[in-house]
Scaffold this motif. Structure first.
Motif, PDB file in Angstrom:
ATOM      1  N   LEU A 237       0.818  -1.211   0.000  1.00  0.00           N
ATOM      2  CA  LEU A 237       0.000   0.000   0.000  1.00  0.00           C
ATOM      3  C   LEU A 237       0.856   1.266   0.000  1.00  0.00           C
ATOM      4  N   PHE A 238       0.410   2.244  -0.775  1.00  0.00           N
ATOM      5  CA  PHE A 238       0.901   3.611  -0.664  1.00  0.00           C
ATOM      6  C   PHE A 238       0.038   4.345   0.354  1.00  0.00           C
ATOM      7  N   PHE A 239       0.654   5.282   1.092  1.00  0.00           N
ATOM      8  CA  PHE A 239      -0.091   6.046   2.096  1.00  0.00           C
ATOM      9  C   PHE A 239       0.416   7.481   2.108  1.00  0.00           C
ATOM     10  N   ALA A 240      -0.518   8.431   2.181  1.00  0.00           N
ATOM     11  CA  ALA A 240      -0.150   9.843   2.238  1.00  0.00           C
ATOM     12  C   ALA A 240      -1.239  10.627   2.951  1.00  0.00           C
ATOM     13  N   ILE A 241      -0.858  11.797   3.478  1.00  0.00           N
ATOM     14  CA  ILE A 241      -1.787  12.713   4.138  1.00  0.00           C
ATOM     15  C   ILE A 241      -1.790  14.014   3.344  1.00  0.00           C
ATOM     16  N   ALA A 242      -2.954  14.463   2.964  1.00  0.00           N
ATOM     17  CA  ALA A 242      -3.074  15.655   2.119  1.00  0.00           C
ATOM     18  C   ALA A 242      -2.383  16.859   2.769  1.00  0.00           C
ATOM     19  N   ASN A 243      -1.571  17.542   1.964  1.00  0.00           N
ATOM     20  CA  ASN A 243      -0.919  18.799   2.364  1.00  0.00           C
ATOM     21  C   ASN A 243      -0.013  18.659   3.585  1.00  0.00           C
ATOM     22  N   LEU A 327     -14.171  21.758   3.682  1.00  0.00           N
ATOM     23  CA  LEU A 327     -13.207  21.956   2.621  1.00  0.00           C
ATOM     24  C   LEU A 327     -12.278  20.737   2.630  1.00  0.00           C
ATOM     25  N   ILE A 328     -12.465  19.838   1.663  1.00  0.00           N
ATOM     26  CA  ILE A 328     -11.764  18.555   1.661  1.00  0.00           C
ATOM     27  C   ILE A 328     -10.487  18.656   0.821  1.00  0.00           C
ATOM     28  N   PHE A 329      -9.355  18.283   1.430  1.00  0.00           N
ATOM     29  CA  PHE A 329      -8.086  18.219   0.713  1.00  0.00           C
ATOM     30  C   PHE A 329      -7.717  16.755   0.528  1.00  0.00           C
ATOM     31  N   LYS A 330      -7.414  16.372  -0.715  1.00  0.00           N
ATOM     32  CA  LYS A 330      -7.060  14.986  -1.011  1.00  0.00           C
ATOM     33  C   LYS A 330      -5.563  14.870  -1.282  1.00  0.00           C
TER      34      LYS A 330
END
Length: 576
Positions: A237-243, A327-330
């Motif tokens: 799996l790749f994993f990241a947190i927006a901004n 306000l959703i950041f992806k």
């Protein structure tokens, strides 16, 4: 007078040594847990099913201890399925009876029975995890192991404001035992999962799942330690947190040289600790930052092409104090097949290699091995229709051996001198025949079903080159070794070259871990010292590949010293 003074100083030194020895054991504790294996109705994706759980929890409870502590876990089985629990990554020094893989170090815990797992955490601190180690029961039987440093010891990085586990998993609406049993019977690939999960919750991208979303609330300017565990059955799996950027500080309970990254790659079985620094300036009141994971795909088979997500929000944010829509950041995740990111990420991993946390890399090698790993195709049994390619049956192997688990435990057979009745000791050191491993495959893609082990001398230094093959198609394989951590001294694409490639090995500060991804269409070289007596499983942590036979076991005999031998089995060791 001088002699008397010398005696006094010797006496004081002995007292000091005795105090230090006693202080070590006084500071260590014994942690007791009781795992009750029970069915619990769990609902996800508007689908309710009885799930096998520990103490009714999904995911299961955390084991929390310090380096040096003794951990005693009583596991009582209240379900019809046989059960074992593996403490993934725990070295189990001279405690192989507590390692947990079914028919390797123990027979399963049957209905109505209990078994006490008793082990000491030696020289390890960080994040590991526990899971069932029989069939596919680990789909719901898993949880974190959190190992704090010894009392008064500190992290080699700034102390975080808060620590929390992030466990990736997979959810099937169907019974996973039926899924794998059907696949093993028809010879095809198993049905893929219906969702990925974060701490047991699929998140908002799935139907009927918005309410089942993990949320992390942070305080501006504070630092958080995320203990990330990939407990998924069949997907890297790749994993990241927006901004947000994270700092990797540890893998598989071993510190690494810190580095920043916008995303991580984590294979099934692996753990990664990252520091998350919340923004100093609070974002807008209605801001929500998605923390998302999706698969890294290298094989040609079907896979769950979906994304799980949780929500990171700042402490001052609440629905009640803001009438504006969220306000959703992806996050921007690597592409599904981004092998370049995978390679670069793995190359950034380096052991801390400090005087306090040295990297004791074996500089010389006593035993060299080359193991091919990959899939194969076997003929369909007579009178049966198989759903593998061209009517064949999928298989998986190491050095062309599809490993067959016996009906009794390998460790017991080894300890009581009954190995001839249970297994052979002729697992090949090298592939049985040479071919262009990552090129055009040969016509013969069959594997040999057998129970073969490899014996290595106690305290020998071992090098294993794990070579991917393209017999069915190149694919990444996360290989896990029980009972040991190993150094990942080299990796590359194509076929391993024993003359040229060792010249590029990192013998100074290579990463040390218990689970490593064999690159798709490539190879990886690992080294370890065989200083832990017992029988130790080595297998792919893609559960479907393990089911098809991509596994083997090492036999490490006792050393000569009393503290280099395996003690007798505990009295409550389950019988087959």
């Amino acid at each position: 007078m001088a002699i008397r003074s010398l005696k006094i100083w010797k006496g004081l030194l002995l007292q000091l040594l005795a105090f230090c020895f006693l202080a070590h054991y006084v500071s260590a504790e014994t942690r007791h847990y009781h795992f009750h294996i029970r069915l619990k109705n769990i609902t996800r994706l508007c689908h309710t099913k009885p799930l096998i759980t520990v103490n009714g929890q999904y995911p299961g409870p955390a084991i929390i201890a310090r380096e040096g502590d003794r951990v005693v876990v009583t596991v009582t089985n209240h379900v019809k399925d046989n059960v074992t629990i593996h403490w993934h990554g725990i070295r189990q020094i001279r405690s192989a009876w507590a390692d947990g893989p079914a028919y390797v170090t123990q027979c399963p815990i049957q209905t109505g029975q209990s078994y006490i797992y008793n082990f000491t955490i030696t020289g390890q601190r960080g994040t590991l995890w526990w899971h069932a180690h029989i069939s596919w029961l680990r789909a719901s039987l898993y949880g974190p192991i959190i190992i704090h440093p010894k009392k008064h010891a500190t992290y080699p990085f700034p102390k975080p404001h808060q620590e929390l586990p992030i466990l990736f998993g997979e959810w099937w609406n169907a019974d996973t035992e039926n899924v794998i049993n059907e696949a093993m019977q028809n010879g095809g690939g198993p049905n893929v999962s219906d969702a990925y999960t974060i701490n047991g919750l699929p998140g908002p991208f799935y139907n009927c799942s918005t309410k089942d979303t993990f949320k992390l609330k942070v305080i501006p300017g504070r630092t958080y330690l995320l203990r990330i565990i990939n407990a998924a059955l069949n997907d890297e799996l790749f994993f990241a947190i927006a901004n947000h950027t994270v700092t990797v500080v540890e893998i598989d309970a071993l510190y690494v040289k810190p580095f920043q990254t916008k995303a991580i790659l984590i294979s099934p079985g692996q753990t990664t600790n990252v520091l998350l620094k919340a923004k100093s300036t609070p974002p807008p009141l209605n801001a929500r930052f998605l923390m998302a994971a999706r698969p890294y795909v290298t094989g040609s088979g079907t896979f769950d092409n979906s994304t799980t997500a949780g929500i990171l929000e700042y402490a001052q944010v609440s629905i009640s104090n803001s009438s504006s829509p969220a306000l959703i950041f992806k996050p921007t995740l690597p592409a599904l097949n981004d092998t370049s990111f995978a390679t670069k990420f793995s190359q950034k991993l380096r052991s801390l290699a400090t005087p306090q946390f040295p990297a004791a890399v074996p500089q010389s090698v006593d035993k060299h091995f080359l193991f091919t790993v990959g899939l194969g195709l076997n003929p369909c049994p007579k009178g049966q229709k198989c759903q593998g390619p061209n009517g064949t049956k999928f298989a998986a192997s190491m050095n062309n051996i599809s490993f067959i688990l016996p009906s009794t435990a390998l460790l017991q057979a080894h300890y009581f001198g009954k190995s001839k009745e249970v297994y052979k000791l002729n697992f090949p050191d090298n592939p049985p025949f040479t071919f262009n491993y990552t090129g055009t495959p040969p016509n013969n893609t069959r594997t040999l079903n057998d129970t073969r082990l490899k014996v290595v001398p106690f305290n020998a230094t071992i090098q294993v080159v794990l070579q991917d093959t393209s017999l069915v198609g190149p694919e990444s394989h996360p290989l896990h070794l029980h009972g040991y951590d190993f150094f990942v001294v080299g990796q590359g694409t194509g076929n391993y070259n024993p003359r040229a490639d060792p010249k590029r090995f990192n013998l100074l500060d290579p990463p040390q871990r218990n689970t490593v991804g064999v690159p798709s269409g490539g190879w990886v070289a690992i080294r370890f010292r065989a200083d832990n007596p017992g029988v130790w499983f080595m297998h792919c942590h893609l559960e479907v590949h393990t089911s098809w036979g991509l596994k083997m076991a090492w036999v490490v005999p006792d050393g000569n010293a009393p503290n280099q031998s395996l003690p007798p089995p505990p009295s409550d060791l389950p019988a087959c």
